[in-house]
Design an enzyme around this catalytic site. Sequence first.
Site, PDB file in Angstrom:
ATOM      1  N   GLY A  55       0.844  -1.195   0.000  1.00  0.00           N
ATOM      2  CA  GLY A  55       0.000   0.000   0.000  1.00  0.00           C
ATOM      3  C   GLY A  55       0.875   1.239   0.000  1.00  0.00           C
ATOM      4  N   TYR A  83       3.911  -3.224   2.415  1.00  0.00           N
ATOM      5  CA  TYR A  83       3.207  -2.488   3.485  1.00  0.00           C
ATOM      6  C   TYR A  83       2.607  -3.463   4.497  1.00  0.00           C
ATOM      7  CZ  TYR A  83      -0.032   0.728   5.807  1.00  0.00           C
ATOM      8  OH  TYR A  83      -0.699   1.479   6.744  1.00  0.00           O
ATOM      9  N   HIS A 169       8.031  -8.110  -3.332  1.00  0.00           N
ATOM     10  CA  HIS A 169       6.739  -8.481  -3.927  1.00  0.00           C
ATOM     11  C   HIS A 169       6.830  -9.833  -4.644  1.00  0.00           C
ATOM     12  CE1 HIS A 169       4.605  -4.691  -3.229  1.00  0.00           C
ATOM     13  NE2 HIS A 169       5.778  -4.111  -3.395  1.00  0.00           N
ATOM     14  N   GLU A 171       4.505 -11.544  -5.720  1.00  0.00           N
ATOM     15  CA  GLU A 171       3.436 -11.657  -6.714  1.00  0.00           C
ATOM     16  C   GLU A 171       3.828 -11.117  -8.077  1.00  0.00           C
ATOM     17  OE1 GLU A 171       3.664  -9.568  -4.254  1.00  0.00           O
ATOM     18  OE2 GLU A 171       2.604  -7.682  -4.561  1.00  0.00           O
ATOM     19  N   ASP A 227     -16.900 -12.095 -22.149  1.00  0.00           N
ATOM     20  CA  ASP A 227     -17.589 -12.249 -20.870  1.00  0.00           C
ATOM     21  C   ASP A 227     -19.059 -12.633 -21.056  1.00  0.00           C
ATOM     22  OD1 ASP A 227     -15.156 -11.432 -19.969  1.00  0.00           O
ATOM     23  OD2 ASP A 227     -15.786  -9.376 -19.529  1.00  0.00           O
ATOM     24  N   LYS A 370     -10.054 -12.201 -15.947  1.00  0.00           N
ATOM     25  CA  LYS A 370     -10.255 -12.382 -17.391  1.00  0.00           C
ATOM     26  C   LYS A 370      -9.660 -13.698 -17.914  1.00  0.00           C
ATOM     27  CE  LYS A 370     -11.756 -10.173 -21.087  1.00  0.00           C
ATOM     28  NZ  LYS A 370     -13.006  -9.389 -21.109  1.00  0.00           N
TER      29      LYS A 370
END
Length: 514
Positions: A55, A83, A169, A171, A227, A370
Amino acid sequence: MKKEMVIVIDFGGQYNQLVARRVRECNVYCEIYSYKIELEKIKEMNPKGIILTGGPNSCYEEGAPSYSKELFELGIPVLGLCYGAQLMQFVLGGKVERAAVREYGKTLVSIDNSSELFHNVASETICWMSHFDYISQVAPGFKIVAKTADCPVATAENAEKSLYAIQFHPEVLHTQEGTKMLSNFVYNVCGCTGDWRMDSFVEESIKQIRERVGAGKVLCALSGGVDSSVAAVLLSKAIGNQLTCVFVDHGLLRKNEGDEVEAVFGPEGSYDLNFIRVNAQERFYSKLAAVTEPEKKRKIIGEEFIRVFEEEAKKIGAVDFLVQGTIYPDVVESGLGGESAVIKSHHNVGGLPDCVDFKEIIEPLRNLFKDEVRKVGLELGIPEKLVFRQPFPGPGLGIRIIGEVTEEKVKIVQEADAIYREEIANAGLDRSIGQYFAALTNMRSVGVMGDERTYDYAIALRAVNTIDFMTAEAAEIPWEVLQKVTSRIINEVGHVNRVMYDVTSKPPGTIEFE
Ligand code: XMP
């Protein structure tokens, strides 16, 4: 479906959705919640693990997003990232300070492999750092298990309590072994079994839809986009011809697109649903006559769309449910200041629910990203051509024609775009370019064809690479491909004597050419 879940608590980091995606890639179901979520709610959900995101704030500042100490006392494993890591340390009695310099970019991290998090990770590995504040002292009970040249606490753990704080990070793909670290967390620390699969999603969803809909009537506005197509097929597998799909062809689709959608969903297609194609081209063209201003065109197309849909819906009469192709990124509100899981009124076709008499909305894809929607599409046997379709704006070619939209101009841009797409596919580039299309500029200029002087339109080719569609770079298409497309367009499409390639990035440009 949600027997085993990890939750991500969002502190406003830019990678919040990425964290959830990576966890799902480990076959563990994951949802994102705002840091404002109440502890009671978390207890109720009883997740296998909790991940706190990064964050933009400093955790020691007054009013900074925080969480109470009890979160770390639930007996549920917690992993703090950036964070989230600082916050965990701060709340539990460690010290967080501002560093003299920001640590940013790919950084070599030395790792203690005895940590469960770093099982099978190299002892020196590249990680993605992005922080100003740093943990200068770990909280009681924690030990340091990774550091960098500039960062004394790259990772700290309290293995006994299953609490982990990672400054970098994992990710982000720049962290070379990040996925392994997250996988170690969800499997080794949280004890997940990894039973989240797309096929189980399909099966579970069909079951749930059947239970919810019963003998009810369901209406779906089908655009032919990924979608709404996946949502429609899922519904049709669940409830067959209790479903009616209305597909409005506004005459601003790409070449053959209307027929392609009809071939899949119509009476000759493979699904047992009520398919209504409304050929409303003339209505749209006449409303658009003499209109040149892009915003006005968008508005006219949007309004006319609703009107056409409304007329069709009236013929069908009252329905019980309306299907929407909302997906997870539409649901998660990014950034701070709001509830994380606010449902945005995401109306692909602009305010439809207001004009249709229905009782409830069904959003079967609202928990999927997605790429997961695409996987479900393949799982359901939807043709790849539809599943991997590029984003296409609701107002269609209406906003890829500069100036007035006429039937003749639509034909020109359709033909040019079809050639462009064919050649991009022939060059094997169709899956690697983010979005690409032809637009018709309103500019005419002098050219010469054979012995004759021409005065015709210029086509603009656009191709961009983008991660989030908020920013984009022009794609570097090989020169030979551009040459081939250009010569084919000029030879095969009437009234075009010039082709230009748009190299503008976004910003300052937009992806569309309107
Ligand atoms: P821009 O042109 O704003 O486009 O850089 C960003 C992305 O959004 C798509 N786009 C739309 N999609 N309805 C949509 O469903 C629209 O009105 C619309 N306008 C732009 C665009 O194709 C790109 O992917």
